[in-house]
Scaffold this active site. Sequence first.
Site, short mmCIF file in Angstrom:
data_model
loop_
_atom_site.label_atom_id
_atom_site.label_comp_id
_atom_site.label_asym_id
_atom_site.label_seq_id
_atom_site.Cartn_x
_atom_site.Cartn_y
_atom_site.Cartn_z
CG ASP A 185 -7.09 -1.70 -3.65
OD1 ASP A 185 -7.27 -0.91 -2.78
OD2 ASP A 185 -5.74 -1.67 -3.98
CG HIS A 208 -5.82 -1.88 0.38
ND1 HIS A 208 -5.14 -1.53 -0.91
CD2 HIS A 208 -5.41 -1.53 1.42
CE1 HIS A 208 -3.77 -1.43 -0.53
NE2 HIS A 208 -4.23 -0.92 1.38
CB SER A 259 -1.41 -0.02 1.32
OG SER A 259 -1.91 0.92 1.29
#
Length: 310
Positions: free
Chosen positions: A255, A285, A164
């Site tokens: 996501d 995610h 991320s």
Amino acid sequence: MDFENVATSANAEGAKPTIVTDPTLARALYEQYVVVPTKAMLEPSLPPKDTYTVNDYAVPVEGGEILVRCLVPVVQGKQERFPVLVYLHGGGMCVGDVELDDYPLRCWCVRNKISIVLVDYRLAPEHPFPTPLNDCLAALMWTVSNTALLKADLSKGFIVGGHSSGTNLSVEGRRLTGQFLREGWVCHHDAYPERYKSKFRSIEENKDQVPVTKASMEHVYGWYQAPPSDPRVSPLLYPSHQGLPPAYIQASGLDVLRDDSVVYAKVLREAGVDVKFDLYPESWHGHHYDDPIISHNAEEGLRWLLRHTS
């Protein structure tokens, strides 16, 4: 699981997610509902303690110091040297530390005979842009200067990566042998380049898909206080991507950041960079923490990067 797993929370089933605006509370919730249960789930799979070492070190940075956690394989040949992975945790540059990824990376360390440096960079909003980035660069420099401590040979592999927001921090390196980019964030949604703007559909298609929503991303941006068009925030905007090392990229179809990965893989390939790209259409995610297939394929991606070095 990630910052937005606690930053966007519902008060009741079916309720619209709300934003946790207090960073101290967000971090406490992250620890309670993300880190602790994840480590409890993964603890039984840890390798024997005599197969690796764990040491924390303080790294000087501007205005203070940060912690790095170093995982080093233990083998019979004491003179053996290993490649290195510098891993940067997710959490929107606002929450998180070395603990969440510690256990799975211990397994990677042993199975792949690789030294791993986890970086506990300082967090926004107390430490906004560019402090988290500069901390990570300092950790990279520390790694280069401490190969003996890590029993490392960077010619065998010097990979940087993360999850991320950690991928946003990792794509800065240009003297590396590999990029490991999981569910990456490579461009602020207010700075999409015209050439690729139509490709960034997930920011709207998945805008309400928890755990990461568009609203939570905007909240993160507000804490980070970074100029959207600065390439250090949106590395997609660098004028050239030629000469970057091979990249393993992993993306989730549900996501909000899906198309960051899709577009970045395309841009790297256009620049002549070798790319291995895995997309999981029905995943969201942070799903890799409890999906063994995604985790297995990520480790295979790491091995692919190591083969490119040898």
